[in-house]
Design a protein around this motif. Structure first.
Motif, mmCIF file in Angstrom:
data_model
loop_
_atom_site.group_PDB
_atom_site.id
_atom_site.type_symbol
_atom_site.label_atom_id
_atom_site.label_comp_id
_atom_site.label_asym_id
_atom_site.label_seq_id
_atom_site.Cartn_x
_atom_site.Cartn_y
_atom_site.Cartn_z
ATOM 1 N N LYS A 131 -78.412 -75.404 -26.150
ATOM 2 C CA LYS A 131 -78.068 -73.990 -26.143
ATOM 3 C C LYS A 131 -77.895 -73.474 -27.566
ATOM 4 O O LYS A 131 -77.151 -74.053 -28.363
ATOM 5 N N TYR A 132 -78.609 -72.391 -27.891
ATOM 6 C CA TYR A 132 -78.518 -71.750 -29.199
ATOM 7 C C TYR A 132 -78.222 -70.269 -28.965
ATOM 8 O O TYR A 132 -79.050 -69.546 -28.412
ATOM 9 N N THR A 133 -77.040 -69.831 -29.381
ATOM 10 C CA THR A 133 -76.613 -68.447 -29.167
ATOM 11 C C THR A 133 -76.555 -67.735 -30.512
ATOM 12 O O THR A 133 -75.960 -68.247 -31.469
#
Length: 262
Positions: A131-133
């Protein structure tokens, strides 16, 4: 060659977006992806298409929903590994969403919060995270967030790090082709079976696949035409161009005449 309808899985955006038309499943998906509680969602339009100008590129957002607080969510499955293109696409999507909202009378300070979410079936950003936010942070002080209400998220089914909780990991594993491992992914799996037995969706997909193939042929033909025009401009003989392109000499001469090159 496009996949046959029977070959499609939830990784294919056509099936994914059809399943996300189920309001309850879409809501649960968002809650699992973002680790939040959402009271309700709504679909502003059956298929959200945003056009800014006649000469601009329009986008169709297959999964475009609002929650009860007005937050806008756009979710897409991504199988292309062109990260540069995907990153720029999030920027373009954000710009068009904002323009669309402003044209409907929103003031700047009242622009909706937005989430653009890409579920990717490959490793992203050359990292091992799932996950890359992304939000806008001050480069000089990362503790200061611009707080403009925009979030862009890339999820990878190929992540290896221990960076996400069980429910999201189970979801991404299922999206990666693993067997369903909880009630929600089993429900998703059942919905895939239901979707693939919907004859109207099968016909829609076949029509769409034919249109895509036509567009590919049209684009290839346009490229060849531009190549021929380019060679004519370089004064390459029509006989040589004919051998290179498999166009007849007469066809090449006709192209040359139409473009005032012969």
């Amino acid at each position: 060659m496009a996949k046959s309808y029977d070959e499609l899985t939830i990784q294919d955006n056509f099936i994914f977006q059809k399943i996300m038309r189920n309001k309850r499943i879409c809501k649960q998906t968002l809650e699992r992806l973002l680790n939040i509680d959402i009271r309700d969602i709504s679909y502003p339009e059956e298929e959200k298409t945003i056009d800014v100008r006649l000469d601009s590129k329009s986008i169709r957002m297959d999964v475009y929903v609002n929650d009860d607080k007005g937050t806008i969510y756009n979710i897409e499955m991504q199988t292309s590994k062109d990260m540069e293109e995907l990153v720029k696409r999030t920027r373009y999507y954000q710009a068009l969403i904002d323009i669309d909202l402003l044209e409907k009378g929103q003031d700047y300070e009242n622009l909706n919060n937005t989430f653009i979410i890409f579920i990717c079936t490959f490793e992203v950003f050359s990292g091992k995270l799932h996950k890359y936010t992304f939000r806008n942070l001050c480069m000089e002080n990362h503790g200061i967030e611009l707080d403009d209400g925009t979030t862009k998220m890339f999820l990878s089914t190929k992540g290896e790090a221990d960076d996400i909780a069980g429910p999201l990991k189970i979801f991404l594993d299922y999206m990666d082709g693993h067997a369903p491992a909880d009630d929600f992914t089993r429900e998703l799996d059942s919905e895939v079976v239901v979707a693939k037995n919907r004859e109207e969706w099968r016909r829609e997909y076949m029509t769409l696949a034919l249109e895509i193939e036509k567009e590919k042929k049209r684009a290839a033909e346009e490229i060849r035409m531009n190549d021929i025009i380019g060679m004519l401009k370089e004064n390459i003989s029509v006989d040589v161009i004919s051998r290179i392109t498999n166009y007849s000499v007469d066809q090449i001469k006709e192209i040359g005449k139409k473009n005032a090159l012969l």
